[in-house]
Design an enzyme around this catalytic site. Structure first.
Site, PDB file in Angstrom:
ATOM      1  N   TYR A   1      61.498  -4.050  71.831  1.00  0.00           N
ATOM      2  CA  TYR A   1      60.506  -4.469  72.235  1.00  0.00           C
ATOM      3  C   TYR A   1      59.946  -5.505  71.128  1.00  0.00           C
ATOM      4  O   TYR A   1      58.887  -5.804  70.843  1.00  0.00           O
ATOM      5  CB  TYR A   1      59.510  -3.352  71.850  1.00  0.00           C
ATOM      6  CG  TYR A   1      59.346  -2.100  72.701  1.00  0.00           C
ATOM      7  CD1 TYR A   1      58.863  -2.518  74.012  1.00  0.00           C
ATOM      8  CD2 TYR A   1      59.770  -1.059  72.785  1.00  0.00           C
ATOM      9  CE1 TYR A   1      58.662  -1.492  74.929  1.00  0.00           C
ATOM     10  CE2 TYR A   1      59.665   0.011  73.645  1.00  0.00           C
ATOM     11  CZ  TYR A   1      59.151  -0.341  75.166  1.00  0.00           C
ATOM     12  OH  TYR A   1      59.025   0.585  75.887  1.00  0.00           O
TER      13      TYR A   1
ATOM     14  N   HIS B   1      59.143   3.199  81.208  1.00  0.00           N
ATOM     15  CA  HIS B   1      58.912   1.700  80.989  1.00  0.00           C
ATOM     16  C   HIS B   1      59.852   1.021  82.183  1.00  0.00           C
ATOM     17  O   HIS B   1      60.718   1.746  82.807  1.00  0.00           O
ATOM     18  CB  HIS B   1      59.734   1.160  79.768  1.00  0.00           C
ATOM     19  CG  HIS B   1      60.116  -0.020  79.604  1.00  0.00           C
ATOM     20  ND1 HIS B   1      58.909  -0.902  79.037  1.00  0.00           N
ATOM     21  CD2 HIS B   1      61.194  -0.889  79.922  1.00  0.00           C
ATOM     22  CE1 HIS B   1      59.349  -2.372  79.159  1.00  0.00           C
ATOM     23  NE2 HIS B   1      60.748  -2.324  79.944  1.00  0.00           N
TER      24      HIS B   1
ATOM     25  N   ASN C   1      53.443   6.896  77.395  1.00  0.00           N
ATOM     26  CA  ASN C   1      53.237   6.907  79.097  1.00  0.00           C
ATOM     27  C   ASN C   1      54.244   6.972  79.892  1.00  0.00           C
ATOM     28  O   ASN C   1      54.632   6.346  80.916  1.00  0.00           O
ATOM     29  CB  ASN C   1      52.365   5.266  79.081  1.00  0.00           C
ATOM     30  CG  ASN C   1      53.340   4.250  78.638  1.00  0.00           C
ATOM     31  OD1 ASN C   1      54.552   4.458  78.206  1.00  0.00           O
ATOM     32  ND2 ASN C   1      53.039   2.928  78.945  1.00  0.00           N
TER      33      ASN C   1
ATOM     34  N   GLU D   1      66.692  -7.021  79.599  1.00  0.00           N
ATOM     35  CA  GLU D   1      66.476  -5.504  79.028  1.00  0.00           C
ATOM     36  C   GLU D   1      67.747  -4.997  79.941  1.00  0.00           C
ATOM     37  O   GLU D   1      68.307  -3.930  79.200  1.00  0.00           O
ATOM     38  CB  GLU D   1      65.242  -5.149  79.875  1.00  0.00           C
ATOM     39  CG  GLU D   1      64.072  -5.236  79.221  1.00  0.00           C
ATOM     40  CD  GLU D   1      62.778  -5.026  79.554  1.00  0.00           C
ATOM     41  OE1 GLU D   1      61.712  -4.875  78.999  1.00  0.00           O
ATOM     42  OE2 GLU D   1      62.746  -4.124  80.703  1.00  0.00           O
TER      43      GLU D   1
ATOM     44  N   LYS E   1      60.990   7.631  78.929  1.00  0.00           N
ATOM     45  CA  LYS E   1      60.484   7.784  77.568  1.00  0.00           C
ATOM     46  C   LYS E   1      60.505   9.105  76.981  1.00  0.00           C
ATOM     47  O   LYS E   1      60.492   9.948  77.699  1.00  0.00           O
ATOM     48  CB  LYS E   1      58.998   7.144  77.264  1.00  0.00           C
ATOM     49  CG  LYS E   1      59.007   5.521  77.832  1.00  0.00           C
ATOM     50  CD  LYS E   1      57.773   4.998  77.257  1.00  0.00           C
ATOM     51  CE  LYS E   1      57.641   3.524  77.584  1.00  0.00           C
ATOM     52  NZ  LYS E   1      56.327   3.183  77.285  1.00  0.00           N
TER      53      LYS E   1
END
Ligand code: CMP
Length: 143
Positions: free
Chosen positions: A51, A117, A114, A128, A11
């Site tokens: 998302y 993913h 975080n 995805e 990310k």
């Protein structure tokens, strides 16, 4: 044991901190092979679509905003039980709950920023992976 493919994203926070190499090293050391990789800066529309499953969640807007703050590295990882393996290496979504030695424990700063993913099921991976990669962009590991 089954050979699976899973989508991994490094990310914007982790890319910005130059943690790409350290994160990939952990994945490779655990036997996950990169079979596709692409660096891109997501548009708002791309982040919203990716998302979409979280559309009704209170954090959706902030998540989309964060994911568009800088480039990401999207990868397809392949290996035995790759989906679960990757999630174990990543650690819990909230870094304060992530086991020591996991990517999120070591590189994430908050539940939102975080670091990584990873697809959470074969169904999710089935959505995805083609979101980012065509079949031609996913390579066979011939050696
Ligand atoms: P990720 O694995 O990319 O999937 C959805 C993301 O939403 C998650 O990681 C977090 O970065 C983000 N997120 C932000 N707030 C929350 C929350 N309260 N619960 C779960 N995910 C959250």
């Amino acid at each position: 044991m089954t050979v699976q493919q899973t989508l991994s994203i490094i990310k914007p926070d982790a890319v910005g901190k130059n943690n790409i190499g350290d994160i990939i090293a952990r994945l490779e050391k655990k036997g996950l092979n990169i079979v596709a990789a692409k660096m891109l800066h997501l548009s708002k529309e791309q982040a919203e679509q990716f998302y979409a499953v979280h559309k009704e969640r209170p954090f959706y807007g902030e998540l989309v905003q964060f994911m568009t703050t800088g480039p990401v590295l999207a990868m397809v990882l392949e290996g035995e039980d790759a989906i679960l393996q990757n999630r174990e290496i990543m650690g819990a979504t909230n870094p304060s709950e992530a086991a020591p030695g996991t990517i999120r424990a070591d590189f994430a700063s908050s539940i939102e920023e975080n670091a990584v993913h990873g697809s959470d099921s074969p169904e999710t991976a089935g959505f995805e992976i083609p979101f980012f990669f065509t079949q031609e962009e996913i390579l066979k590991r011939t050696r």
